[in-house]
Every structure is written in C-alpha cells, then in structure tokens.
Design a protein around this motif. Structure first.
Motif, mmCIF file in Angstrom:
data_model
loop_
_atom_site.group_PDB
_atom_site.id
_atom_site.type_symbol
_atom_site.label_atom_id
_atom_site.label_comp_id
_atom_site.label_asym_id
_atom_site.label_seq_id
_atom_site.Cartn_x
_atom_site.Cartn_y
_atom_site.Cartn_z
ATOM 1 N N ASP A 32 0.828 -1.208 0.000
ATOM 2 C CA ASP A 32 0.000 0.000 0.000
ATOM 3 C C ASP A 32 0.861 1.256 0.000
ATOM 4 O OD1 ASP A 32 -2.333 -1.415 -0.078
ATOM 5 O OD2 ASP A 32 -2.716 -1.323 2.085
ATOM 6 N N ALA A 33 1.952 1.229 0.747
ATOM 7 C CA ALA A 33 2.861 2.377 0.776
ATOM 8 C C ALA A 33 3.551 2.548 -0.578
ATOM 9 C CB ALA A 33 3.901 2.195 1.884
ATOM 10 N N LEU A 34 3.911 1.436 -1.213
ATOM 11 C CA LEU A 34 4.518 1.498 -2.546
ATOM 12 C C LEU A 34 3.551 2.117 -3.550
ATOM 13 C CD1 LEU A 34 6.772 0.737 -4.575
ATOM 14 C CD2 LEU A 34 5.656 -1.499 -4.811
ATOM 15 N N PHE A 35 2.301 1.684 -3.512
ATOM 16 C CA PHE A 35 1.305 2.186 -4.456
ATOM 17 C C PHE A 35 1.020 3.674 -4.217
ATOM 18 C CE2 PHE A 35 -0.555 -2.384 -4.400
ATOM 19 C CZ PHE A 35 0.489 -2.817 -5.200
ATOM 20 N N GLU A 36 0.957 4.063 -2.963
ATOM 21 C CA GLU A 36 0.716 5.471 -2.639
ATOM 22 C C GLU A 36 1.871 6.341 -3.131
ATOM 23 O OE1 GLU A 36 0.162 8.249 1.357
ATOM 24 O OE2 GLU A 36 -0.379 6.130 1.453
ATOM 25 N N ALA A 37 3.096 5.824 -2.999
ATOM 26 C CA ALA A 37 4.267 6.580 -3.444
ATOM 27 C C ALA A 37 4.308 6.706 -4.967
ATOM 28 C CB ALA A 37 5.542 5.899 -2.941
ATOM 29 N N SER A 38 4.009 5.618 -5.671
ATOM 30 C CA SER A 38 4.035 5.682 -7.143
ATOM 31 C C SER A 38 2.907 6.572 -7.659
ATOM 32 C CB SER A 38 3.946 4.278 -7.753
ATOM 33 O OG SER A 38 2.714 3.665 -7.457
ATOM 34 N N ALA A 39 1.784 6.590 -6.943
ATOM 35 C CA ALA A 39 0.691 7.486 -7.320
ATOM 36 C C ALA A 39 1.117 8.943 -7.180
ATOM 37 C CB ALA A 39 -0.542 7.201 -6.461
ATOM 38 N N GLU A 40 1.870 9.249 -6.136
ATOM 39 C CA GLU A 40 2.352 10.619 -5.936
ATOM 40 C C GLU A 40 3.313 11.017 -7.049
ATOM 41 O OE1 GLU A 40 4.617 13.335 -2.533
ATOM 42 O OE2 GLU A 40 3.747 11.386 -1.981
ATOM 43 N N ILE A 41 4.182 10.097 -7.446
ATOM 44 C CA ILE A 41 5.110 10.369 -8.556
ATOM 45 C C ILE A 41 4.326 10.604 -9.844
ATOM 46 C CG2 ILE A 41 6.918 9.353 -10.005
ATOM 47 C CD1 ILE A 41 7.844 7.817 -7.455
ATOM 48 N N THR A 42 3.302 9.796 -10.068
ATOM 49 C CA THR A 42 2.466 9.946 -11.258
ATOM 50 C C THR A 42 1.792 11.306 -11.275
ATOM 51 O OG1 THR A 42 2.064 7.547 -11.326
ATOM 52 C CG2 THR A 42 0.534 8.956 -12.551
ATOM 53 N N ARG A 43 1.240 11.702 -10.145
ATOM 54 C CA ARG A 43 0.543 12.994 -10.076
ATOM 55 C C ARG A 43 1.488 14.159 -10.361
ATOM 56 N NH1 ARG A 43 -2.010 10.468 -5.592
ATOM 57 N NH2 ARG A 43 -0.593 11.529 -4.140
ATOM 58 N N PRO A 229 4.617 0.277 -23.352
ATOM 59 C CA PRO A 229 3.458 -0.601 -23.228
ATOM 60 C C PRO A 229 3.774 -1.782 -22.311
ATOM 61 C CG PRO A 229 4.508 -0.876 -25.361
ATOM 62 C CD PRO A 229 5.231 0.235 -24.673
ATOM 63 N N ILE A 230 2.900 -2.015 -21.352
ATOM 64 C CA ILE A 230 3.062 -3.143 -20.435
ATOM 65 C C ILE A 230 1.953 -4.146 -20.721
ATOM 66 C CG2 ILE A 230 3.131 -3.885 -18.027
ATOM 67 C CD1 ILE A 230 4.172 -1.121 -17.282
ATOM 68 N N ASN A 231 2.335 -5.241 -21.342
ATOM 69 C CA ASN A 231 1.418 -6.343 -21.616
ATOM 70 C C ASN A 231 1.473 -7.347 -20.475
ATOM 71 O OD1 ASN A 231 0.703 -6.177 -24.810
ATOM 72 N ND2 ASN A 231 2.808 -5.498 -24.465
ATOM 73 N N LEU A 253 0.467 -5.005 -10.148
ATOM 74 C CA LEU A 253 0.449 -3.652 -9.589
ATOM 75 C C LEU A 253 1.831 -3.238 -9.088
ATOM 76 C CD1 LEU A 253 -2.931 -3.958 -7.681
ATOM 77 C CD2 LEU A 253 -2.469 -2.313 -9.516
ATOM 78 N N ALA A 254 2.538 -4.156 -8.441
ATOM 79 C CA ALA A 254 3.878 -3.836 -7.948
ATOM 80 C C ALA A 254 4.827 -3.531 -9.098
ATOM 81 C CB ALA A 254 4.417 -4.992 -7.105
ATOM 82 N N THR A 255 4.689 -4.264 -10.198
ATOM 83 C CA THR A 255 5.532 -4.008 -11.373
ATOM 84 C C THR A 255 5.253 -2.630 -11.947
ATOM 85 O OG1 THR A 255 5.565 -6.374 -11.897
ATOM 86 C CG2 THR A 255 6.185 -4.846 -13.656
ATOM 87 N N ILE A 256 3.985 -2.276 -12.084
ATOM 88 C CA ILE A 256 3.629 -0.956 -12.605
ATOM 89 C C ILE A 256 4.184 0.145 -11.697
ATOM 90 C CG2 ILE A 256 1.689 0.619 -13.044
ATOM 91 C CD1 ILE A 256 0.076 -1.943 -13.818
ATOM 92 N N ALA A 257 4.053 -0.054 -10.392
ATOM 93 C CA ALA A 257 4.553 0.945 -9.445
ATOM 94 C C ALA A 257 6.061 1.133 -9.578
ATOM 95 C CB ALA A 257 4.194 0.530 -8.021
ATOM 96 N N VAL A 258 6.803 0.038 -9.676
ATOM 97 C CA VAL A 258 8.262 0.136 -9.791
ATOM 98 C C VAL A 258 8.655 0.756 -11.132
ATOM 99 C CG1 VAL A 258 10.401 -1.191 -9.899
ATOM 100 C CG2 VAL A 258 8.691 -1.734 -8.160
#
Length: 320
Positions: A32-43, A229-231, A253-258
């Motif tokens: 959850d912390a990883l996803f929240e961090a990658s979301a912040e980078i995306t934003r 592209p991520i297949n 999800l972890a792969t997308i975040a990284v």
C-alpha cells in the motif's frame, strides 16, 4: 516503509533509482505504501491527458521468429488467422473509426522479422493517406528495420516507432533465439537518429522473476522510450507458454509501481492482457502509474471497447 519514502523523495527531486533499489521496492511487504508513493510520482510528473492509441494488424501470422509467447510464429500451431497484407480500404476504415472516437494515435503493426521493399512502400502509402485524411497521429511496428526503411516511414508522416524489448536481458534468450535485444536496440537507435519518438515495452508474466522485471525496467532506459506498453501474458494454446501460471494482481500492480519509479515522466501504456483485470484493479493501475493505453481490438486477443475505456479513464481522473 522508510525505504519507499526515501526512494520516492529521490525520484521527486530528480534522482534516478538503481536496479538494486528497484529490487528493494518490488520485494517490499508494504505494498500500500509502494502504491501510494508511485501514485504521488504519477501525479507530479504525468499530465492528465490519457494517451490513447489503436493498432491494426496489417500483416498476420507466418512469422519466422520463434518468440515463445506469440500466436503468429510459424514455429507453433495456434490456429492464428494469417494474411499477407490487409487491404487499404479496411485500414482506412479503421483509422476513420478511431479518429471519430477520439483516439489520439493509430498504428499499423505487422508480423515477421521485418517489412521491406514493395510491401513497406505500400504500407507507407496507407499511413500517408491515413495522416492526410484523418489527421490522427500515425505510428508503426514493422519489426527490425534499417535506418533507410525507417526513413521511408518518416517520409510518410510516421513520428513514433514501436519496438518492444519484451523482457529482461537475462531472460530473453530463454524465450527467443532468432533475434536479440541488441538487434532491437539497433532499430530503436536508428529511429531516434531520425527524430522519431520510440514506444518500447514488453510482456510480464512469462515466467520471469520479480527481479528480472526490475532488470527489464532498467534496460528500457537504454531505449529512451516516450511510451512503455506493459502487456500481461495471456497464455495462448499452441505456444510454449500455454501453461505458464498467471502472475497475481498484486505482482502486476507492484511491477507498474516500480516502473513508475524507474520512468517517472514516461507514458506507461495499458496493452494486452488487461482484460483479465477487474475494473477496480484497472482503476488502481491508472492511479499508480498507467497514463496511456491501447484501446479497441488487439493483435490476436480480444481488446476492449473504446467507449468503455473512455468511461474507465475518466473515472480515474484523466481526460480521454
């Protein structure tokens, strides 16, 4: 969690994370912390404009290459639909349809190691007509092309070339022996020399380890892609990967975040395989990193309907 916070701040302040740091991230128990961090980078780094594209398989099947994931390889019996070249009328109709639906990019994709000679000239003519009539951004994915062949595409109005690295260098030769990642990088380098943007990604879930997914993400930096592209592998009966165990939603999800940590300003593009994900998981993918997508039908598997994609990405806060 402190490691995630430290690496997030490193990226947000312009730093670049290493392979070893990427492995730390993908191995974390604090998803959850990883996803929240990658979301912040995306934003911070990614625009709200969702980069949509549609692909047409202009030549199908009978491919000489032995890529173990692919339904179009002549080495495997998959029942894949085969044809030498789709006619101009069908290509133009597809381009008009996608333009009318608001899709940003239109790409012609072909099976085979490369496309050259008179067939390439015919495809370039189609792409030129598509550009002139519809104004849609045109792209192409025609294999391992030379600089001269890519120049023909450039002259037809193509400004983005697609050539996937597919997977980690340490794993590629276990999946394909008829060409190499270096062959792909040569084509990509030639495209860059001409001033083309590059779209380069690959497939996850082909039996590689989590560490190899990080290795793959790091290697992609050499391609300098504008779009990744991520297949997600959809095992196809008749291919050597038909019985590969699917990776979990959490691994996806972890792969997308990284990948967002590794490529903070690059378009991460939904591609094949996302139909297996629930709507909730797709929305999470969009929040943590995905900001582009292939919409409509795919190559040899079922894609998604454009209107449904529009609703999905707008619900996630993007503009289609």
């Amino acid at each position: 969690m402190e490691t995630i916070k430290r690496l997030k701040n490193k990226v947000l302040t312009g730093g670049e994370i290493t392979y070893e740091e990427g492995v730390e991230l993908i191995s974390t128990e604090h998803l959850d912390a990883l996803f929240e961090a990658s979301a912040e980078i995306t934003r911070k780094f990614c625009p709200k404009d969702f980069d949509s594209c549609s692909i047409v398989n202009v030549r199908s099947g009978k491919c000489s290459e032995n890529c173990k994931w692919c339904a179009q390889s002549v080495h495997y019996k998959t029942g894949c639909n085969t044809y030498e070249l789709m006619n101009r009328h069908e290509c133009m109709a597809a381009a008009r349809h996608n333009r009318a639906k608001g899709v940003k990019r239109f790409s012609l994709v072909a099976s085979g190691r490369s496309m050259t000679g008179s067939v390439l000239k015919e495809v370039c003519g189609i792409l030129r007509d598509v550009k002139e009539e519809t104004g849609i951004f045109t792209c192409a994915s025609l294999g391992l092309l030379s600089r001269d062949d890519l120049k023909e595409l450039w002259d037809s109005g193509v400004r983005r070339y697609h050539c996937n690295l597919e997977t980690a260098p340490s794993y590629f030769s276990k999946l394909c022996t008829t060409h190499t990642i270096d062959d792909k990088l040569k084509t990509i380098a030639a495209a860059h020399e001409l001033g083309m943007e590059v779209c380069s990604g690959g497939i996850i879930g082909m039996g590689e380890s989590a560490e190899q997914r990080v290795e793959f993400g790091v290697k992609l930096r050499e391609a300098k892609p504008h779009s990744i592209p991520i297949n997600i592998l959809l095992p196809i009966p008749g291919t050597p990967l038909a019985d590969v165990k699917p990776i979990t939603d959490e691994e996806i999800l972890a792969t997308i975040a990284v990948f967002r940590f590794l490529h903070p300003q690059t378009q991460l593009r939904f591609a094949g395989g996302r139909a297996r994900l629930s709507r909730e998981t797709q929305l999470k993918c969009l929040a943590i990193g995905m900001n582009g997508g292939v919409v409509g039908d795919l190559l040899t598997t079922i894609g998604s309907k454009i209107d449904e994609d529009r609703n999905l990405v707008e619900e996630a806060g993007y503009e289609f």
